[in-house]
Design a protein around this motif. Sequence first.
Motif, PDB file in Angstrom:
ATOM      1  N   ARG A 138       0.826  -1.202   0.000  1.00 51.46           N
ATOM      2  CA  ARG A 138       0.000   0.000   0.000  1.00 51.46           C
ATOM      3  C   ARG A 138       0.867   1.262   0.000  1.00 51.46           C
ATOM      4  O   ARG A 138       0.617   2.195  -0.761  1.00 51.46           O
ATOM      5  N   SER A 139       1.915   1.270   0.796  1.00 50.54           N
ATOM      6  CA  SER A 139       2.738   2.481   0.868  1.00 50.54           C
ATOM      7  C   SER A 139       3.498   2.672  -0.446  1.00 50.54           C
ATOM      8  O   SER A 139       3.653   3.786  -0.951  1.00 50.54           O
ATOM      9  N   SER A 140       3.919   1.572  -1.030  1.00 49.08           N
ATOM     10  CA  SER A 140       4.603   1.631  -2.321  1.00 49.08           C
ATOM     11  C   SER A 140       3.626   2.097  -3.415  1.00 49.08           C
ATOM     12  O   SER A 140       3.973   2.922  -4.276  1.00 49.08           O
ATOM     13  N   ALA A 141       2.396   1.609  -3.358  1.00 50.96           N
ATOM     14  CA  ALA A 141       1.394   1.989  -4.361  1.00 50.96           C
ATOM     15  C   ALA A 141       1.017   3.470  -4.228  1.00 50.96           C
ATOM     16  O   ALA A 141       0.803   4.172  -5.224  1.00 50.96           O
ATOM     17  N   ARG A 142       0.963   3.948  -2.980  1.00 54.65           N
ATOM     18  CA  ARG A 142       0.686   5.379  -2.754  1.00 54.65           C
ATOM     19  C   ARG A 142       1.820   6.229  -3.311  1.00 54.65           C
ATOM     20  O   ARG A 142       1.609   7.271  -3.915  1.00 54.65           O
ATOM     21  N   TYR A 143       3.043   5.772  -3.072  1.00 56.73           N
ATOM     22  CA  TYR A 143       4.201   6.499  -3.595  1.00 56.73           C
ATOM     23  C   TYR A 143       4.076   6.632  -5.114  1.00 56.73           C
ATOM     24  O   TYR A 143       4.275   7.712  -5.683  1.00 56.73           O
ATOM     25  N   LEU A 144       3.722   5.528  -5.768  1.00 55.47           N
ATOM     26  CA  LEU A 144       3.613   5.568  -7.228  1.00 55.47           C
ATOM     27  C   LEU A 144       2.497   6.522  -7.658  1.00 55.47           C
ATOM     28  O   LEU A 144       2.666   7.287  -8.614  1.00 55.47           O
ATOM     29  N   ALA A 145       1.368   6.484  -6.960  1.00 53.43           N
ATOM     30  CA  ALA A 145       0.254   7.375  -7.323  1.00 53.43           C
ATOM     31  C   ALA A 145       0.700   8.839  -7.267  1.00 53.43           C
ATOM     32  O   ALA A 145       0.339   9.649  -8.126  1.00 53.43           O
ATOM     33  N   ASP A 146       1.519   9.168  -6.296  1.00 52.48           N
ATOM     34  CA  ASP A 146       1.973  10.557  -6.146  1.00 52.48           C
ATOM     35  C   ASP A 146       3.098  10.928  -7.113  1.00 52.48           C
ATOM     36  O   ASP A 146       3.314  12.107  -7.393  1.00 52.48           O
ATOM     37  N   ASN A 147       3.821   9.910  -7.581  1.00 58.94           N
ATOM     38  CA  ASN A 147       5.053  10.213  -8.335  1.00 58.94           C
ATOM     39  C   ASN A 147       5.124   9.587  -9.726  1.00 58.94           C
ATOM     40  O   ASN A 147       6.195   9.576 -10.341  1.00 58.94           O
ATOM     41  N   LEU A 148       4.010   9.088 -10.200  1.00 60.17           N
ATOM     42  CA  LEU A 148       4.002   8.393 -11.500  1.00 60.17           C
ATOM     43  C   LEU A 148       4.698   9.208 -12.593  1.00 60.17           C
ATOM     44  O   LEU A 148       5.458   8.687 -13.404  1.00 60.17           O
ATOM     45  N   HIS A 149       4.432  10.503 -12.590  1.00 60.54           N
ATOM     46  CA  HIS A 149       4.950  11.378 -13.657  1.00 60.54           C
ATOM     47  C   HIS A 149       6.462  11.558 -13.597  1.00 60.54           C
ATOM     48  O   HIS A 149       7.070  12.060 -14.539  1.00 60.54           O
ATOM     49  N   LEU A 150       7.083  11.157 -12.463  1.00 65.75           N
ATOM     50  CA  LEU A 150       8.537  11.335 -12.344  1.00 65.75           C
ATOM     51  C   LEU A 150       9.319  10.193 -12.992  1.00 65.75           C
ATOM     52  O   LEU A 150      10.535  10.311 -13.188  1.00 65.75           O
ATOM     53  N   ALA A 151       8.637   9.123 -13.319  1.00 64.73           N
ATOM     54  CA  ALA A 151       9.317   8.061 -14.077  1.00 64.73           C
ATOM     55  C   ALA A 151       9.678   8.640 -15.451  1.00 64.73           C
ATOM     56  O   ALA A 151       8.891   9.383 -16.031  1.00 64.73           O
ATOM     57  N   PRO A 152      10.864   8.321 -15.959  1.00 64.79           N
ATOM     58  CA  PRO A 152      11.264   8.925 -17.237  1.00 64.79           C
ATOM     59  C   PRO A 152      10.377   8.516 -18.409  1.00 64.79           C
ATOM     60  O   PRO A 152      10.205   9.285 -19.351  1.00 64.79           O
ATOM     61  N   VAL A 153       9.814   7.316 -18.318  1.00 70.46           N
ATOM     62  CA  VAL A 153       8.985   6.803 -19.417  1.00 70.46           C
ATOM     63  C   VAL A 153       7.736   6.127 -18.853  1.00 70.46           C
ATOM     64  O   VAL A 153       7.824   5.355 -17.898  1.00 70.46           O
ATOM     65  N   LEU A 154       6.602   6.431 -19.452  1.00 73.81           N
ATOM     66  CA  LEU A 154       5.373   5.679 -19.169  1.00 73.81           C
ATOM     67  C   LEU A 154       4.982   4.984 -20.465  1.00 73.81           C
ATOM     68  O   LEU A 154       4.969   5.618 -21.527  1.00 73.81           O
ATOM     69  N   ILE A 155       4.675   3.705 -20.361  1.00 71.51           N
ATOM     70  CA  ILE A 155       4.218   2.974 -21.546  1.00 71.51           C
ATOM     71  C   ILE A 155       2.729   2.673 -21.363  1.00 71.51           C
ATOM     72  O   ILE A 155       2.332   2.144 -20.317  1.00 71.51           O
ATOM     73  N   VAL A 156       1.946   2.999 -22.368  1.00 74.06           N
ATOM     74  CA  VAL A 156       0.540   2.603 -22.349  1.00 74.06           C
ATOM     75  C   VAL A 156       0.395   1.465 -23.368  1.00 74.06           C
ATOM     76  O   VAL A 156       0.613   1.667 -24.564  1.00 74.06           O
ATOM     77  N   ALA A 157       0.104   0.273 -22.839  1.00 74.11           N
ATOM     78  CA  ALA A 157      -0.026  -0.914 -23.698  1.00 74.11           C
ATOM     79  C   ALA A 157      -1.479  -1.007 -24.157  1.00 74.11           C
ATOM     80  O   ALA A 157      -2.392  -1.059 -23.331  1.00 74.11           O
ATOM     81  N   CYS A 158      -1.675  -1.007 -25.477  1.00 79.59           N
ATOM     82  CA  CYS A 158      -3.034  -0.969 -26.046  1.00 79.59           C
ATOM     83  C   CYS A 158      -3.314  -2.228 -26.861  1.00 79.59           C
ATOM     84  O   CYS A 158      -2.400  -2.868 -27.376  1.00 79.59           O
ATOM     85  N   ILE A 159      -4.605  -2.528 -26.980  1.00 76.73           N
ATOM     86  CA  ILE A 159      -5.023  -3.674 -27.792  1.00 76.73           C
ATOM     87  C   ILE A 159      -6.388  -3.354 -28.393  1.00 76.73           C
ATOM     88  O   ILE A 159      -7.228  -2.762 -27.724  1.00 76.73           O
ATOM     89  N   SER A 160      -6.589  -3.755 -29.650  1.00 72.25           N
ATOM     90  CA  SER A 160      -7.919  -3.530 -30.219  1.00 72.25           C
ATOM     91  C   SER A 160      -8.612  -4.865 -30.433  1.00 72.25           C
ATOM     92  O   SER A 160      -7.954  -5.899 -30.627  1.00 72.25           O
TER      93      SER A 160
END
Length: 215
Positions: free
Chosen positions: A98-120
Amino acid sequence: MTNQDLSNATLEAIRTTRSMRRVEPTDIPGETLKAILDAAIRAPSGSNQQTWSFIVVKDPDIKRALQEIYASVAYQYFEAAPKTVSDGSGAEVMTRVRSSARYLADNLHLAPVLIVACISGTRNFTLGASIYPAVQNMMVAARALGVGSTLTTFHISREDDVKQLLNIPADVHTAALIPLGYPTGKWGKARRRPVEEVVYLDEFGAALWASGENA
Ligand SMILES: Cc1cc2nc3c(=O)[nH]c(=O)nc-3n(C[C@H](O)[C@H](O)[C@H](O)COP(=O)(O)O)c2cc1C
């Protein structure tokens, strides 16, 4: 590389691929990112349809907008979810996740890359089976290259907003949002229920291995 080296390295990468939510802002070199995504597209998909696509988000404003969407859902979940798990020994684990997940929620944008995996395709279990192997390939390849990742799905509750932000066509679904970055912490074996507990022989519930036999 000998076959033995290959097996050792591959198994070690698989064993130690786990959620790395705390990452450095340091950028990921282009060839590393390409190797990670090349691993993704080696995955199986139903009838080899490969209706996947992967959006690499690096723009700081877009990352921030994704973080705001992600955090709004994550915080609703944190409010509603049970604080501990029921088996007694799991409470500490739950707190850590939970504490790790909260950290990510607050800091997601600080990761250098976000990948959005899509499928149709038609949204169902089988369609999921055509994108999550690619996501796991990506995460294992990232680990092999020293890059941390986390499979996240909170954004799906506000998928329309994500699709609008990223200009994603109506028939394309966003299966996962995966932050990538060099981890601040150490790699370690993923903690899981023992293999002896979840593997059966010939019928459900008949253990193949005695507890601890294969540890
Ligand atoms: C379907 C699925 C959805 C997940 N969604 C999220 C998420 O939205 N946010 C998050 O921080 N972790 C998410 N996770 C990661 C899990 O919390 C993680 O795999 C689990 O706690 C085990 O942690 P470990 O890999 O660090 O051992 C998700 C994992 C799966 C398989």
